[in-house]
Write a protein that holds these residues in place. Structure first.
Motif, PDB file in Angstrom:
ATOM      1  N   ARG A 130     -60.939  54.865  -2.001  1.00 32.85           N
ATOM      2  CA  ARG A 130     -59.830  55.045  -2.932  1.00 32.85           C
ATOM      3  C   ARG A 130     -60.334  55.836  -4.124  1.00 32.85           C
ATOM      4  O   ARG A 130     -61.514  55.780  -4.465  1.00 32.85           O
ATOM      5  CB  ARG A 130     -59.285  53.687  -3.399  1.00 32.85           C
ATOM      6  CG  ARG A 130     -58.628  52.879  -2.301  1.00 32.85           C
ATOM      7  CD  ARG A 130     -57.903  51.683  -2.883  1.00 32.85           C
ATOM      8  NE  ARG A 130     -58.790  50.578  -3.193  1.00 32.85           N
ATOM      9  CZ  ARG A 130     -58.470  49.558  -3.993  1.00 32.85           C
ATOM     10  NH1 ARG A 130     -57.286  49.538  -4.591  1.00 32.85           N
ATOM     11  NH2 ARG A 130     -59.323  48.584  -4.217  1.00 32.85           N
ATOM     12  N   TRP A 131     -59.415  56.555  -4.805  1.00 33.51           N
ATOM     13  CA  TRP A 131     -59.793  57.433  -5.916  1.00 33.51           C
ATOM     14  C   TRP A 131     -58.954  57.140  -7.143  1.00 33.51           C
ATOM     15  O   TRP A 131     -57.749  56.872  -7.037  1.00 33.51           O
ATOM     16  CB  TRP A 131     -59.588  58.896  -5.520  1.00 33.51           C
ATOM     17  CG  TRP A 131     -60.631  59.410  -4.563  1.00 33.51           C
ATOM     18  CD1 TRP A 131     -60.685  59.211  -3.209  1.00 33.51           C
ATOM     19  CD2 TRP A 131     -61.770  60.193  -4.894  1.00 33.51           C
ATOM     20  NE1 TRP A 131     -61.793  59.823  -2.683  1.00 33.51           N
ATOM     21  CE2 TRP A 131     -62.482  60.442  -3.691  1.00 33.51           C
ATOM     22  CE3 TRP A 131     -62.254  60.720  -6.088  1.00 33.51           C
ATOM     23  CZ2 TRP A 131     -63.646  61.187  -3.657  1.00 33.51           C
ATOM     24  CZ3 TRP A 131     -63.422  61.470  -6.055  1.00 33.51           C
ATOM     25  CH2 TRP A 131     -64.107  61.694  -4.853  1.00 33.51           C
ATOM     26  N   TRP A 132     -59.591  57.230  -8.313  1.00 31.18           N
ATOM     27  CA  TRP A 132     -58.846  57.193  -9.564  1.00 31.18           C
ATOM     28  C   TRP A 132     -58.159  58.545  -9.726  1.00 31.18           C
ATOM     29  O   TRP A 132     -58.790  59.591  -9.635  1.00 31.18           O
ATOM     30  CB  TRP A 132     -59.784  56.926 -10.723  1.00 31.18           C
ATOM     31  CG  TRP A 132     -59.098  56.797 -12.045  1.00 31.18           C
ATOM     32  CD1 TRP A 132     -59.174  57.646 -13.103  1.00 31.18           C
ATOM     33  CD2 TRP A 132     -58.219  55.749 -12.444  1.00 31.18           C
ATOM     34  NE1 TRP A 132     -58.396  57.200 -14.151  1.00 31.18           N
ATOM     35  CE2 TRP A 132     -57.787  56.041 -13.779  1.00 31.18           C
ATOM     36  CE3 TRP A 132     -57.731  54.594 -11.820  1.00 31.18           C
ATOM     37  CZ2 TRP A 132     -56.914  55.209 -14.476  1.00 31.18           C
ATOM     38  CZ3 TRP A 132     -56.865  53.782 -12.524  1.00 31.18           C
ATOM     39  CH2 TRP A 132     -56.461  54.076 -13.834  1.00 31.18           C
ATOM     40  N   PRO A 133     -56.837  58.573  -9.963  1.00 30.29           N
ATOM     41  CA  PRO A 133     -56.109  59.849  -9.975  1.00 30.29           C
ATOM     42  C   PRO A 133     -56.678  60.893 -10.929  1.00 30.29           C
ATOM     43  O   PRO A 133     -56.780  62.075 -10.579  1.00 30.29           O
ATOM     44  CB  PRO A 133     -54.690  59.428 -10.367  1.00 30.29           C
ATOM     45  CG  PRO A 133     -54.572  58.024  -9.850  1.00 30.29           C
ATOM     46  CD  PRO A 133     -55.918  57.417 -10.057  1.00 30.29           C
ATOM     47  N   ASP A 134     -57.038  60.492 -12.146  1.00 29.68           N
ATOM     48  CA  ASP A 134     -57.568  61.461 -13.111  1.00 29.68           C
ATOM     49  C   ASP A 134     -58.881  62.077 -12.621  1.00 29.68           C
ATOM     50  O   ASP A 134     -59.150  63.257 -12.865  1.00 29.68           O
ATOM     51  CB  ASP A 134     -57.791  60.807 -14.471  1.00 29.68           C
ATOM     52  CG  ASP A 134     -56.490  60.521 -15.211  1.00 29.68           C
ATOM     53  OD1 ASP A 134     -55.455  61.086 -14.814  1.00 29.68           O
ATOM     54  OD2 ASP A 134     -56.519  59.730 -16.171  1.00 29.68           O
ATOM     55  N   HIS A 135     -59.692  61.282 -11.958  1.00 36.98           N
ATOM     56  CA  HIS A 135     -60.971  61.782 -11.451  1.00 36.98           C
ATOM     57  C   HIS A 135     -60.747  62.826 -10.363  1.00 36.98           C
ATOM     58  O   HIS A 135     -61.383  63.893 -10.358  1.00 36.98           O
ATOM     59  CB  HIS A 135     -61.798  60.615 -10.913  1.00 36.98           C
ATOM     60  CG  HIS A 135     -63.183  60.982 -10.500  1.00 36.98           C
ATOM     61  ND1 HIS A 135     -64.097  61.532 -11.369  1.00 36.98           N
ATOM     62  CD2 HIS A 135     -63.815  60.896  -9.299  1.00 36.98           C
ATOM     63  CE1 HIS A 135     -65.233  61.751 -10.735  1.00 36.98           C
ATOM     64  NE2 HIS A 135     -65.091  61.383  -9.485  1.00 36.98           N
ATOM     65  N   LEU A 136     -59.826  62.528  -9.453  1.00 39.28           N
ATOM     66  CA  LEU A 136     -59.524  63.496  -8.401  1.00 39.28           C
ATOM     67  C   LEU A 136     -58.891  64.748  -8.990  1.00 39.28           C
ATOM     68  O   LEU A 136     -59.215  65.875  -8.576  1.00 39.28           O
ATOM     69  CB  LEU A 136     -58.608  62.876  -7.352  1.00 39.28           C
ATOM     70  CG  LEU A 136     -58.257  63.792  -6.175  1.00 39.28           C
ATOM     71  CD1 LEU A 136     -59.515  64.250  -5.442  1.00 39.28           C
ATOM     72  CD2 LEU A 136     -57.303  63.114  -5.209  1.00 39.28           C
ATOM     73  N   ALA A 137     -58.003  64.588  -9.972  1.00 41.09           N
ATOM     74  CA  ALA A 137     -57.375  65.750 -10.612  1.00 41.09           C
ATOM     75  C   ALA A 137     -58.429  66.645 -11.257  1.00 41.09           C
ATOM     76  O   ALA A 137     -58.320  67.884 -11.211  1.00 41.09           O
ATOM     77  CB  ALA A 137     -56.356  65.289 -11.649  1.00 41.09           C
ATOM     78  N   ALA A 138     -59.466  66.038 -11.850  1.00 38.91           N
ATOM     79  CA  ALA A 138     -60.531  66.830 -12.462  1.00 38.91           C
ATOM     80  C   ALA A 138     -61.303  67.617 -11.410  1.00 38.91           C
ATOM     81  O   ALA A 138     -61.638  68.786 -11.621  1.00 38.91           O
ATOM     82  CB  ALA A 138     -61.475  65.915 -13.240  1.00 38.91           C
ATOM     83  N   LEU A 139     -61.575  66.996 -10.260  1.00 43.18           N
ATOM     84  CA  LEU A 139     -62.272  67.704  -9.181  1.00 43.18           C
ATOM     85  C   LEU A 139     -61.422  68.852  -8.645  1.00 43.18           C
ATOM     86  O   LEU A 139     -61.936  69.939  -8.355  1.00 43.18           O
ATOM     87  CB  LEU A 139     -62.620  66.738  -8.046  1.00 43.18           C
ATOM     88  CG  LEU A 139     -63.726  65.721  -8.319  1.00 43.18           C
ATOM     89  CD1 LEU A 139     -63.929  64.840  -7.092  1.00 43.18           C
ATOM     90  CD2 LEU A 139     -65.033  66.413  -8.692  1.00 43.18           C
ATOM     91  N   LEU A 140     -60.130  68.620  -8.523  1.00 46.70           N
ATOM     92  CA  LEU A 140     -59.234  69.689  -8.088  1.00 46.70           C
ATOM     93  C   LEU A 140     -59.244  70.839  -9.090  1.00 46.70           C
ATOM     94  O   LEU A 140     -59.260  72.014  -8.710  1.00 46.70           O
ATOM     95  CB  LEU A 140     -57.815  69.139  -7.917  1.00 46.70           C
ATOM     96  CG  LEU A 140     -57.596  68.230  -6.705  1.00 46.70           C
ATOM     97  CD1 LEU A 140     -56.338  67.383  -6.884  1.00 46.70           C
ATOM     98  CD2 LEU A 140     -57.494  69.049  -5.422  1.00 46.70           C
TER      99      LEU A 140
END
Length: 215
Positions: free
Chosen positions: A172-182
């Motif tokens: 599972r991913w924290w949304p802000d963390h994934l958004a930063a990687l994107l």
């Protein structure tokens, strides 16, 4: 690149349960109106931003690929599991489905108007995800859109969390963390949707979608 072992484990696990898995998920969109709404919004922005094909990456048995086509998108599916692709071709013979890896897509640079990754990167080890996101960026045309859907971790202090997926190890991913990687991959956030678990959900996790655009 995704580690060979992780990809092999995931592919073999889904090959082994393909029929049972397809029976469970085939009608799942019926019970998730908010997910359908995000798919509808994705279809709308893809049509507005320009013509071009849409790839459903990690398509499984193909039911979401078929739904995208019902929404008017020229979508095709890609999955690492040959057994899943076999089922998709059987159930939706008019559509295109290819066996392939998200880590090394057999798709030319900058040709897709849209990419869907709906619960398909959950089995990717966190250290391997930037390579996957770079592939998403590579195949999207400038202005093309990507919709990512997956389960959320509990809090920002734990940006990724392993959980028992039953089929294969998953995260599972924290949304802000994934958004930063994107963002680091050159994909700019357009919108997001975070929903609480529904009574019918097998896993009582929050789910989220991120809609991003290749700048």
């Amino acid at each position: 690149m995704v580690g060979h072992d992780a990809l092999t484990v995931t592919r073999e696990a889904y090959d082994a349960v393909a029929d049972a898995y397809a029976d469970v998920v085939r009608d799942s969109l019926r019970n998730t109106p908010l997910d359908r709404a995000m798919l509808g919004a994705f279809a709308d922005v893809v049509r507005v931003s320009g013509d071009g094909q849409v790839a459903d990456l990690g398509c499984g048995p193909g039911y979401v690929t078929a739904y995208l086509n019902e929404l008017g998108l020229p979508a095709f599916g890609v999955d690492a599991s040959a057994e899943m692709i076999k089922l998709a071709r059987r159930d939706y013979p008019a559509l295109r489905f290819d066996v392939g890896s998200m880590a090394a897509l057999d798709i030319a640079d900058g040709v897709l108007a849209g990419v869907l990754s709906r619960w398909s990167i959950i089995h990717t080890p966190p250290q391997d995800l930037p390579g996957i996101l770079a592939e998403f960026h590579r195949v999207l045309a400038p202005g093309g859109h990507l919709l990512v859907g997956l389960w959320a971790s509990e809090d920002a202090s734990h940006p990724t969390q392993v959980f028992d997926h039953t089929v294969a190890p998953a995260y599972r991913w924290w949304p802000d963390h994934l958004a930063a990687l994107l963002g680091e991959a050159g994909l700019v956030e357009v919108a997001r949707m975070l929903r609480e678990p529904q009574p019918a959900d097998k896993r009582q996790f929050r789910a989220f979608h991120l809609l991003v655009r290749r700048a």
